[in-house]
Motif scaffolding. Sequence first.
Motif, mmCIF file in Angstrom:
data_model
loop_
_atom_site.group_PDB
_atom_site.id
_atom_site.type_symbol
_atom_site.label_atom_id
_atom_site.label_comp_id
_atom_site.label_asym_id
_atom_site.label_seq_id
_atom_site.Cartn_x
_atom_site.Cartn_y
_atom_site.Cartn_z
ATOM 1 N N ASN A 63 143.833 45.245 122.226
ATOM 2 C CA ASN A 63 142.110 44.753 121.401
ATOM 3 C C ASN A 63 142.878 42.928 121.649
ATOM 4 O O ASN A 63 141.872 41.959 120.944
ATOM 5 N N GLU A 64 143.525 42.196 122.545
ATOM 6 C CA GLU A 64 143.402 41.420 122.458
ATOM 7 C C GLU A 64 142.365 41.050 123.116
ATOM 8 O O GLU A 64 141.875 40.911 124.212
ATOM 9 N N THR A 65 142.146 39.349 121.897
ATOM 10 C CA THR A 65 141.027 39.029 123.310
ATOM 11 C C THR A 65 141.758 37.025 122.904
ATOM 12 O O THR A 65 140.776 36.521 122.615
ATOM 13 N N GLN A 66 142.483 36.588 123.495
ATOM 14 C CA GLN A 66 143.299 35.589 122.880
ATOM 15 C C GLN A 66 143.488 34.628 124.125
ATOM 16 O O GLN A 66 143.668 33.568 125.090
ATOM 17 N N ALA A 67 143.633 35.945 125.937
ATOM 18 C CA ALA A 67 143.650 35.383 126.780
ATOM 19 C C ALA A 67 142.776 36.552 127.763
ATOM 20 O O ALA A 67 141.899 37.370 127.379
ATOM 21 N N LEU A 108 129.702 31.521 121.564
ATOM 22 C CA LEU A 108 130.847 32.503 121.328
ATOM 23 C C LEU A 108 131.715 31.602 119.974
ATOM 24 O O LEU A 108 131.737 30.406 120.091
ATOM 25 N N LEU A 109 132.335 32.571 119.604
ATOM 26 C CA LEU A 109 133.276 31.871 118.765
ATOM 27 C C LEU A 109 135.031 32.664 119.202
ATOM 28 O O LEU A 109 134.832 33.886 118.228
ATOM 29 N N VAL A 110 135.444 32.299 119.787
ATOM 30 C CA VAL A 110 136.414 32.840 120.660
ATOM 31 C C VAL A 110 137.603 32.404 121.002
ATOM 32 O O VAL A 110 137.008 31.036 120.971
ATOM 33 N N HIS A 111 138.164 32.421 120.855
ATOM 34 C CA HIS A 111 139.772 31.954 122.253
ATOM 35 C C HIS A 111 139.539 30.831 123.017
ATOM 36 O O HIS A 111 138.493 31.852 124.134
ATOM 37 N N VAL A 130 129.194 36.162 119.038
ATOM 38 C CA VAL A 130 130.201 37.397 119.400
ATOM 39 C C VAL A 130 131.846 36.475 118.892
ATOM 40 O O VAL A 130 131.887 35.104 119.189
ATOM 41 N N ILE A 131 131.983 36.710 118.023
ATOM 42 C CA ILE A 131 133.634 36.576 117.615
ATOM 43 C C ILE A 131 135.258 37.691 118.055
ATOM 44 O O ILE A 131 134.809 38.701 118.334
ATOM 45 N N GLY A 132 136.322 37.011 118.051
ATOM 46 C CA GLY A 132 137.611 37.510 118.932
ATOM 47 C C GLY A 132 138.402 36.959 118.020
ATOM 48 O O GLY A 132 138.208 35.731 116.944
ATOM 49 N N ASP A 133 139.838 36.987 117.703
ATOM 50 C CA ASP A 133 140.922 36.386 117.264
ATOM 51 C C ASP A 133 140.672 35.303 117.863
ATOM 52 O O ASP A 133 141.863 34.773 118.976
ATOM 53 N N ALA A 134 140.350 34.416 117.060
ATOM 54 C CA ALA A 134 139.560 32.570 117.664
ATOM 55 C C ALA A 134 141.362 31.898 117.222
ATOM 56 O O ALA A 134 140.921 30.501 117.452
ATOM 57 N N ALA A 135 141.662 32.114 116.258
ATOM 58 C CA ALA A 135 142.620 31.470 115.946
ATOM 59 C C ALA A 135 142.918 30.494 115.683
ATOM 60 O O ALA A 135 141.745 30.504 114.590
ATOM 61 N N LEU A 159 128.137 40.840 117.046
ATOM 62 C CA LEU A 159 129.836 41.732 117.660
ATOM 63 C C LEU A 159 130.788 41.389 118.024
ATOM 64 O O LEU A 159 131.548 40.246 117.763
ATOM 65 N N SER A 160 131.625 42.187 117.421
ATOM 66 C CA SER A 160 133.278 41.711 116.742
ATOM 67 C C SER A 160 134.375 42.312 117.513
ATOM 68 O O SER A 160 134.052 43.926 117.748
ATOM 69 N N LEU A 161 134.859 41.469 118.703
ATOM 70 C CA LEU A 161 135.935 42.225 119.754
ATOM 71 C C LEU A 161 136.871 42.870 118.710
ATOM 72 O O LEU A 161 138.251 42.007 118.873
ATOM 73 N N GLY A 162 136.761 43.493 118.379
ATOM 74 C CA GLY A 162 137.837 44.272 117.095
ATOM 75 C C GLY A 162 137.391 44.044 116.185
ATOM 76 O O GLY A 162 136.680 43.534 115.569
ATOM 77 N N ARG A 163 138.525 44.715 114.474
ATOM 78 C CA ARG A 163 137.996 45.056 113.380
ATOM 79 C C ARG A 163 139.677 44.785 112.938
ATOM 80 O O ARG A 163 139.158 45.172 111.579
ATOM 81 N N GLY A 164 140.819 44.650 113.432
ATOM 82 C CA GLY A 164 141.739 43.918 112.983
ATOM 83 C C GLY A 164 142.031 43.352 111.881
ATOM 84 O O GLY A 164 140.659 42.306 111.587
ATOM 85 N N ARG A 165 142.848 43.914 110.683
ATOM 86 C CA ARG A 165 143.437 42.817 109.416
ATOM 87 C C ARG A 165 143.833 41.669 109.884
ATOM 88 O O ARG A 165 143.827 40.848 109.620
ATOM 89 N N TYR A 166 144.858 42.338 110.465
ATOM 90 C CA TYR A 166 146.188 40.655 111.283
ATOM 91 C C TYR A 166 146.808 41.195 111.912
ATOM 92 O O TYR A 166 147.494 43.097 112.167
ATOM 93 N N TYR A 167 147.903 40.852 112.271
ATOM 94 C CA TYR A 167 148.582 41.144 113.906
ATOM 95 C C TYR A 167 150.227 40.538 113.321
ATOM 96 O O TYR A 167 150.261 39.100 112.854
ATOM 97 N N LYS A 168 151.517 41.158 113.624
ATOM 98 C CA LYS A 168 152.170 40.502 114.142
ATOM 99 C C LYS A 168 152.811 38.942 114.999
ATOM 100 O O LYS A 168 152.520 39.988 116.353
ATOM 101 N N GLU A 169 152.153 38.092 114.541
ATOM 102 C CA GLU A 169 153.384 37.236 115.920
ATOM 103 C C GLU A 169 155.047 36.918 114.965
ATOM 104 O O GLU A 169 155.407 37.824 114.421
ATOM 105 N N THR A 170 156.227 35.840 116.065
ATOM 106 C CA THR A 170 157.324 36.714 116.352
ATOM 107 C C THR A 170 157.347 35.434 114.965
ATOM 108 O O THR A 170 158.734 35.355 114.314
ATOM 109 N N ASP A 171 156.808 34.482 114.412
ATOM 110 C CA ASP A 171 156.772 33.617 113.147
ATOM 111 C C ASP A 171 155.374 34.574 112.629
ATOM 112 O O ASP A 171 156.078 33.600 111.063
ATOM 113 N N GLY A 172 155.652 35.774 111.701
ATOM 114 C CA GLY A 172 154.828 36.181 110.714
ATOM 115 C C GLY A 172 153.868 36.698 110.839
ATOM 116 O O GLY A 172 153.167 36.753 111.916
#
Lengths: 272, 272
Positions: A63-67, A108-111, A130-135, A159-172
């Motif tokens: 569900n990667e939508t940052q790139a 578009l509200l995306v990264h 359309v929204i993605g993981d816009a961070a 339209l939502s690119l995934g519906r994840g609650r959260y994910y882990k990055e190296t800093d949390g």
Amino acid sequence: MQRVVMSMMAEWCKPAESVRGVLLDISGVLYDSGQGGGIPIAGSTEAVRRIKEADLKVRFCTNETQATRETFVAKLQNLGFDITFGEVFAPAPAACQILKERGLRPHLLVHDGLLPEFNHIDQSNPNCVVIGDAADNFSYKNLNEAFQVLIGLEKPVLLSLGRGRYYKETDGMKLDVGAYMKALEYACDIEAEVIGKPAKMFFLSALSDMSLEPDQVIMIGDDIVNDVGGAQQCGMKAVQVRTGKYRKNCRCCKPGTKTEVAGKAQQVWQHL
Amino acid sequence: MQRVVMSMMAEWCKPAESVRGVLLDISGVLYDSGQGGGIPIAGSTEAVRRIKEADLKVRFCTNETQATRETFVAKLQNLGFDITFGEVFAPAPAACQILKERGLRPHLLVHDGLLPEFNHIDQSNPNCVVIGDAADNFSYKNLNEAFQVLIGLEKPVLLSLGRGRYYKETDGMKLDVGAYMKALEYACDIEAEVIGKPAKMFFLSALSDMSLEPDQVIMIGDDIVNDVGGAQQCGMKAVQVRTGKYRKNCRCCKPGTKTEVAGKAQQVWQHL
């Protein structure tokens, strides 16, 4: 190697012999994203290589939508993964197909990194969002603009690119697109259409690409709802790894609370 | 004047003679907020004056959380309203009381203008999150920090200063705190505790301050859920004005969809 995998899977995936393919989530399973491109999870590059050597078909369901897929695949290759563009299934290309089919012109509200995926799509006079993981692009101003587009439409389409609650990055842990999808759903009193996991169509397109049936494929992911639950709804077996967003006491991750966990693999990679 | 009000209310508020007090929402009813302090809605300053002259008790029940009560009241006085500090009921003071009673130390995600309300509250080592209408402070970074506090707690406690979907400013509709409350609820799989409208306690404290019973008081607001619905749940009659966030074709605002609308006042102020 295939015998090792089969042996591991035997308990919770009979008949093990029928397994011909693996769907792999990426973030939290193969690597933890973060600054500097992220860090591979111990044993994961080797595991992908060995799965392929065992003549199992592999597709990466993210569900990667940052790139864009191009950029994402290049990053993973640099991290040492045996992965190609054609093996990756991601929400943005699926969204573009839907936009075209339905004559939708997105706001578009995306990264920023995802924008090139939509270069060929008419974005004038938007009739959907359309929204993605816009961070960091999830500013109040930007979310408000998306809200104003929706609230101005007679029949708001989100339209939502995934519906994840959260994910882990190296800093949390980081908030994922699902949280912002819920914000817009509530503000506009609508229900978003989810593209990507856990949508059935998304898994089925990956299966179709492998020419395999659901009972021939195992899904491996760290998200109990989007990976495990989504795959199970398609008739696939699924394993939740205990890396990535997995948390021991999480109400979402705890086996049995939201959806049945098929496997008990402590950490698949360490055993492969 | 009182006779005029009574006559207006007679149809939908029998026995009209029993009405002794009015609860007034502020934003979207008395004025539209926005840059430069906002703009009074035509006829509203006069209406407040005449309601008071008619010997009706008045309290202002607002979910305003962008400024302290002192600042907010001063702004409204400058706009010409007959309003005093003691007449205003707002969520932040109610939240402070709850925080103290329950030994809660908040991580605050609120507007800078509201921070002084919490000056006397211990904010070290947070064991809950308080969100208000933080507007531009609703950055991804800030929402993520609030999320990380919550997800790190064994029993996450989220206090939300209101649950409004959106409100009207002079330059358009703006997302309200409720949207961000939903985002955090979803991300953490929890339910927020709402302080302010439509919480019953909030209305009852205003009634208690007037020494009046619910059937002696009318609520006037522009929000069908938080103003009208909340007041009705306390046994009060309520009117939805058609200014502020009211929209003719809105599924939320449309009479009968979410909660019963008591009145049919086109625009109360023009008739007072």
